[in-house]
Motif scaffolding. Structure first.
Motif, PDB file in Angstrom:
ATOM      1  N   GLY A   1       0.927  -1.070  -0.212  1.00 45.04           N
ATOM      2  CA  GLY A   1       0.454   0.106  -0.158  1.00 45.04           C
ATOM      3  C   GLY A   1       1.091   1.196   0.159  1.00 45.04           C
ATOM      4  O   GLY A   1       2.281   1.125   0.215  1.00 45.04           O
TER       5      GLY A   1
ATOM      6  N   GLY B   1       0.414   4.892   1.348  1.00 40.61           N
ATOM      7  CA  GLY B   1      -0.016   6.631   2.004  1.00 40.61           C
ATOM      8  C   GLY B   1       0.695   7.388   1.263  1.00 40.61           C
ATOM      9  O   GLY B   1       1.460   7.903   0.334  1.00 40.61           O
ATOM     10  N   ASN B   2       0.228   9.108   1.906  1.00 44.16           N
ATOM     11  CA  ASN B   2       1.385  10.649   1.091  1.00 44.16           C
ATOM     12  C   ASN B   2       2.360  10.061   1.439  1.00 44.16           C
ATOM     13  O   ASN B   2       3.265  11.265   0.608  1.00 44.16           O
ATOM     14  CB  ASN B   2       0.283  11.899   1.929  1.00 44.16           C
ATOM     15  CG  ASN B   2      -1.372  11.470   1.541  1.00 44.16           C
ATOM     16  OD1 ASN B   2      -1.780  10.690   0.677  1.00 44.16           O
ATOM     17  ND2 ASN B   2      -2.913  12.810   1.977  1.00 44.16           N
ATOM     18  N   TYR B   3       2.715   9.417   2.302  1.00 42.60           N
ATOM     19  CA  TYR B   3       4.002   9.851   3.207  1.00 42.60           C
ATOM     20  C   TYR B   3       4.638   8.931   2.496  1.00 42.60           C
ATOM     21  O   TYR B   3       6.058   8.774   2.455  1.00 42.60           O
ATOM     22  CB  TYR B   3       4.641   9.747   4.679  1.00 42.60           C
ATOM     23  CG  TYR B   3       3.297  11.471   5.064  1.00 42.60           C
ATOM     24  CD1 TYR B   3       4.587  12.534   5.031  1.00 42.60           C
ATOM     25  CD2 TYR B   3       2.422  11.211   5.159  1.00 42.60           C
ATOM     26  CE1 TYR B   3       3.855  13.553   6.033  1.00 42.60           C
ATOM     27  CE2 TYR B   3       1.549  12.398   5.553  1.00 42.60           C
ATOM     28  CZ  TYR B   3       1.887  13.522   6.371  1.00 42.60           C
ATOM     29  OH  TYR B   3       2.101  14.981   6.710  1.00 42.60           O
ATOM     30  N   ALA B   4       4.746   7.489   2.287  1.00 35.98           N
ATOM     31  CA  ALA B   4       5.344   6.544   2.741  1.00 35.98           C
ATOM     32  C   ALA B   4       4.450   5.599   1.963  1.00 35.98           C
ATOM     33  O   ALA B   4       3.328   4.983   1.358  1.00 35.98           O
ATOM     34  CB  ALA B   4       5.776   5.778   3.807  1.00 35.98           C
TER      35      ALA B   4
ATOM     36  N   LYS C   1       8.531  -0.460   5.413  1.00 34.39           N
ATOM     37  CA  LYS C   1       8.258   0.747   5.367  1.00 34.39           C
ATOM     38  C   LYS C   1       8.632   1.726   5.038  1.00 34.39           C
ATOM     39  O   LYS C   1      10.253   2.061   5.523  1.00 34.39           O
ATOM     40  CB  LYS C   1       6.973   1.287   5.864  1.00 34.39           C
ATOM     41  CG  LYS C   1       6.275   3.062   6.115  1.00 34.39           C
ATOM     42  CD  LYS C   1       5.143   3.282   7.365  1.00 34.39           C
ATOM     43  CE  LYS C   1       4.661   4.895   6.882  1.00 34.39           C
ATOM     44  NZ  LYS C   1       3.480   5.507   7.549  1.00 34.39           N
TER      45      LYS C   1
ATOM     46  N   ARG D   1       5.427  -5.145  11.629  1.00 31.75           N
ATOM     47  CA  ARG D   1       4.452  -5.848  12.092  1.00 31.75           C
ATOM     48  C   ARG D   1       4.032  -6.333  11.261  1.00 31.75           C
ATOM     49  O   ARG D   1       2.862  -4.993  10.492  1.00 31.75           O
ATOM     50  CB  ARG D   1       3.441  -6.238  13.272  1.00 31.75           C
ATOM     51  CG  ARG D   1       2.811  -7.244  13.184  1.00 31.75           C
ATOM     52  CD  ARG D   1       2.266  -7.654  14.511  1.00 31.75           C
ATOM     53  NE  ARG D   1       1.223  -6.720  15.457  1.00 31.75           N
ATOM     54  CZ  ARG D   1       0.006  -6.786  15.423  1.00 31.75           C
ATOM     55  NH1 ARG D   1      -0.526  -8.125  14.787  1.00 31.75           N
ATOM     56  NH2 ARG D   1      -0.979  -5.967  16.075  1.00 31.75           N
TER      57      ARG D   1
ATOM     58  N   LEU E   1       0.450  -6.354   8.939  1.00 30.68           N
ATOM     59  CA  LEU E   1      -1.045  -6.869   8.989  1.00 30.68           C
ATOM     60  C   LEU E   1      -1.711  -7.369   7.796  1.00 30.68           C
ATOM     61  O   LEU E   1      -1.547  -7.241   6.878  1.00 30.68           O
ATOM     62  CB  LEU E   1      -2.142  -5.007   9.663  1.00 30.68           C
ATOM     63  CG  LEU E   1      -0.960  -4.550  11.248  1.00 30.68           C
ATOM     64  CD1 LEU E   1      -1.293  -3.299  11.182  1.00 30.68           C
ATOM     65  CD2 LEU E   1      -1.015  -5.398  12.453  1.00 30.68           C
TER      66      LEU E   1
ATOM     67  N   ASP F   1      -1.975   3.492  11.248  1.00 24.87           N
ATOM     68  CA  ASP F   1      -0.939   4.302  11.244  1.00 24.87           C
ATOM     69  C   ASP F   1      -1.219   5.421  12.421  1.00 24.87           C
ATOM     70  O   ASP F   1      -1.824   5.709  12.409  1.00 24.87           O
ATOM     71  CB  ASP F   1      -1.300   5.344  10.040  1.00 24.87           C
ATOM     72  CG  ASP F   1      -0.769   5.946   9.484  1.00 24.87           C
ATOM     73  OD1 ASP F   1       0.537   6.690   9.957  1.00 24.87           O
ATOM     74  OD2 ASP F   1      -0.795   6.834   8.183  1.00 24.87           O
TER      75      ASP F   1
ATOM     76  N   ARG G   1       4.633  16.476  10.356  1.00 23.02           N
ATOM     77  CA  ARG G   1       4.640  15.983  11.710  1.00 23.02           C
ATOM     78  C   ARG G   1       5.373  16.138  13.020  1.00 23.02           C
ATOM     79  O   ARG G   1       6.913  16.187  12.915  1.00 23.02           O
ATOM     80  CB  ARG G   1       4.725  13.961  11.728  1.00 23.02           C
ATOM     81  CG  ARG G   1       3.649  13.878  10.463  1.00 23.02           C
ATOM     82  CD  ARG G   1       3.905  12.187   9.543  1.00 23.02           C
ATOM     83  NE  ARG G   1       2.843  11.767   9.017  1.00 23.02           N
ATOM     84  CZ  ARG G   1       3.149  10.442   8.648  1.00 23.02           C
ATOM     85  NH1 ARG G   1       4.017  10.212   8.471  1.00 23.02           N
ATOM     86  NH2 ARG G   1       1.357  10.268   8.412  1.00 23.02           N
TER      87      ARG G   1
HETATM   88  N1  LIG Z   1       1.536  -2.631   8.415  1.00 22.22           N
HETATM   89  C1  LIG Z   1       1.144  -2.784   7.492  1.00 22.22           C
HETATM   90  N2  LIG Z   1       0.943  -4.192   7.199  1.00 22.22           N
HETATM   91  C2  LIG Z   1       0.250  -4.050   6.407  1.00 22.22           C
HETATM   92  N3  LIG Z   1      -0.560  -3.189   5.097  1.00 22.22           N
HETATM   93  C3  LIG Z   1       0.075  -2.042   5.643  1.00 22.22           C
HETATM   94  C4  LIG Z   1       0.654  -1.912   7.124  1.00 22.22           C
HETATM   95  N4  LIG Z   1       1.138  -0.182   7.120  1.00 22.22           N
HETATM   96  C5  LIG Z   1       0.654   0.218   5.746  1.00 22.22           C
HETATM   97  N5  LIG Z   1      -0.084  -0.642   4.758  1.00 22.22           N
HETATM   98  C6  LIG Z   1      -0.615  -0.291   4.096  1.00 22.22           C
HETATM   99  O1  LIG Z   1       0.452   0.898   3.073  1.00 22.22           O
HETATM  100  C7  LIG Z   1      -0.600   1.640   3.390  1.00 22.22           C
HETATM  101  C8  LIG Z   1       0.180   3.012   3.770  1.00 22.22           C
HETATM  102  O2  LIG Z   1       0.147   3.173   4.662  1.00 22.22           O
HETATM  103  P1  LIG Z   1       0.654   4.597   5.711  1.00 22.22           P
HETATM  104  O3  LIG Z   1      -0.902   4.859   6.317  1.00 22.22           O
HETATM  105  O4  LIG Z   1       1.420   4.333   6.748  1.00 22.22           O
HETATM  106  O5  LIG Z   1       1.475   5.265   5.280  1.00 22.22           O
HETATM  107  P2  LIG Z   1       1.567   6.947   5.131  1.00 22.22           P
HETATM  108  O6  LIG Z   1       2.084   7.601   4.154  1.00 22.22           O
HETATM  109  O7  LIG Z   1       2.085   7.198   6.282  1.00 22.22           O
HETATM  110  O8  LIG Z   1      -0.156   7.789   5.373  1.00 22.22           O
HETATM  111  P3  LIG Z   1      -1.370   8.471   5.648  1.00 22.22           P
HETATM  112  O9  LIG Z   1      -1.441   9.320   4.121  1.00 22.22           O
HETATM  113  O10 LIG Z   1      -2.439   8.372   5.901  1.00 22.22           O
HETATM  114  O11 LIG Z   1       0.029   9.156   6.658  1.00 22.22           O
HETATM  115  C9  LIG Z   1      -2.153   1.482   4.248  1.00 22.22           C
HETATM  116  O12 LIG Z   1      -3.017   2.377   3.608  1.00 22.22           O
HETATM  117  C10 LIG Z   1      -2.292   0.283   4.422  1.00 22.22           C
HETATM  118  O13 LIG Z   1      -2.554  -0.759   2.939  1.00 22.22           O
END
Ligand SMILES: Nc1ncnc2c1ncn2[C@@H]1O[C@H](COP(=O)(O)OP(=O)(O)OP(=O)(O)O)[C@@H](O)[C@H]1O
Length: 243
Positions: free
Chosen positions: A45, A47-50, A64, A107, A109, A165, A225
């Protein structure tokens, strides 16, 4: 996790994943893009950061990797340290920075986010909502302030709720997202979809999300953050490998 295992994982992440990885953040309010990843490292997956990757050969782990120029890595490590071990949160086993790329070993998920449950018509049990409530109370008891807990940041795994998150939990301003989501669950989801869930079309979900954002007047550019003073965080297992 034992220290030597952490080091082995760190060596693999830094020797195998990072050199062949290209993750970019084009617009700060949109998910990062994985332009290139080494064979075998499947994207779970973005997100907007990673971006988050499955760890080859171990289905209990995920990695991540923050896009260059996006902050939040330091804050996320600190929050995981403060949370320690709790069933409704993930865990961070190790973290590091290598060649300008910042990573966390987490971990993995295996559940579905609330957002995906709605899209796919998968039931969202009340127990999951209660679990998240209890998890957020626990975070407060650890000196944190739950923030940005919304449908894409909460998963249902085996009928239980997990917050995926936590990187914004050091922010000081209050956030109403989880209270709003609970209200929507109680007054809209339960009466309309509770008995017989059906898939909600993507366009309707997007419409609801942008209407919500307008109502809450959330700005598109997200602020930094925050990071706590390192000395305030209790020591724990999140080993940091040297760049
Ligand atoms: N521990 C995990 N196990 C499995 N999939 C994960 C895990 N952590 C994140 N993901 C997947 O990766 C995606 C992005 O992770 P995350 O939301 O932590 O990123 P972010 O860039 O910090 O997000 P945001 O834009 O919400 O700040 C999640 O929506 C999920 O689908």
């Amino acid at each position: 996790m034992e220290e030597d295992m952490r080091e082995r994982h760190a060596a693999r992440i830094q020797g195998e994943l990072l050199p062949g990885l290209d993750v970019v953040s084009v617009k700060s309010w949109e998910p990062v893009q994985v332009r290139r990843a080494p064979q075998g490292w499947k994207t779970l997956g973005c997100g907007n950061y990673a971006a988050v990757f499955a760890y080859p050969g171990d289905s209990r782990l995920a990695v991540k990797v923050y896009a260059p120029g996006r902050d939040g890595w330091e804050a996320e490590r600190q929050v995981y340290r403060l949370l320690g071990e709790h069933p409704a949160y993930g865990r961070c086993f190790a973290s590091g920075e290598h060649g300008g790329k910042r990573w966390l070993l987490l971990r993995r998920l295996h559940g579905k986010t609330l957002y995906d449950c709605l899209l796919q018509g998968v039931p969202i049990p009340e127990q999951a909502i209660r679990d998240v409530d209890a998890a957020l109370d626990y975070a407060v008891s650890r000196g944190l302030r739950p923030h940005d807990v919304h449908g894409k940041n909460v998963m249902v795994q085996d009928g239980r709720g997990i917050v995926i998150d936590v990187s914004d939990f050091l922010k000081q301003e209050s956030c109403e997202m989880w209270s709003d989501l609970k209200r929507a669950y109680r007054y809209a989801y339960k009466p309309l979809l509770g008995r017989k869930p059906f898939p909600v079309p993507g366009w309707a979900m997007d419409g609801l999300r942008s209407a919500y954002r307008r109502i809450r007047r959330r700005s598109k550019e997200q602020p930094c953050r925050d990071v706590l003073d390192e000395t305030k965080a209790p020591p724990d297992g999140g080993a940091v490998s040297k760049p």
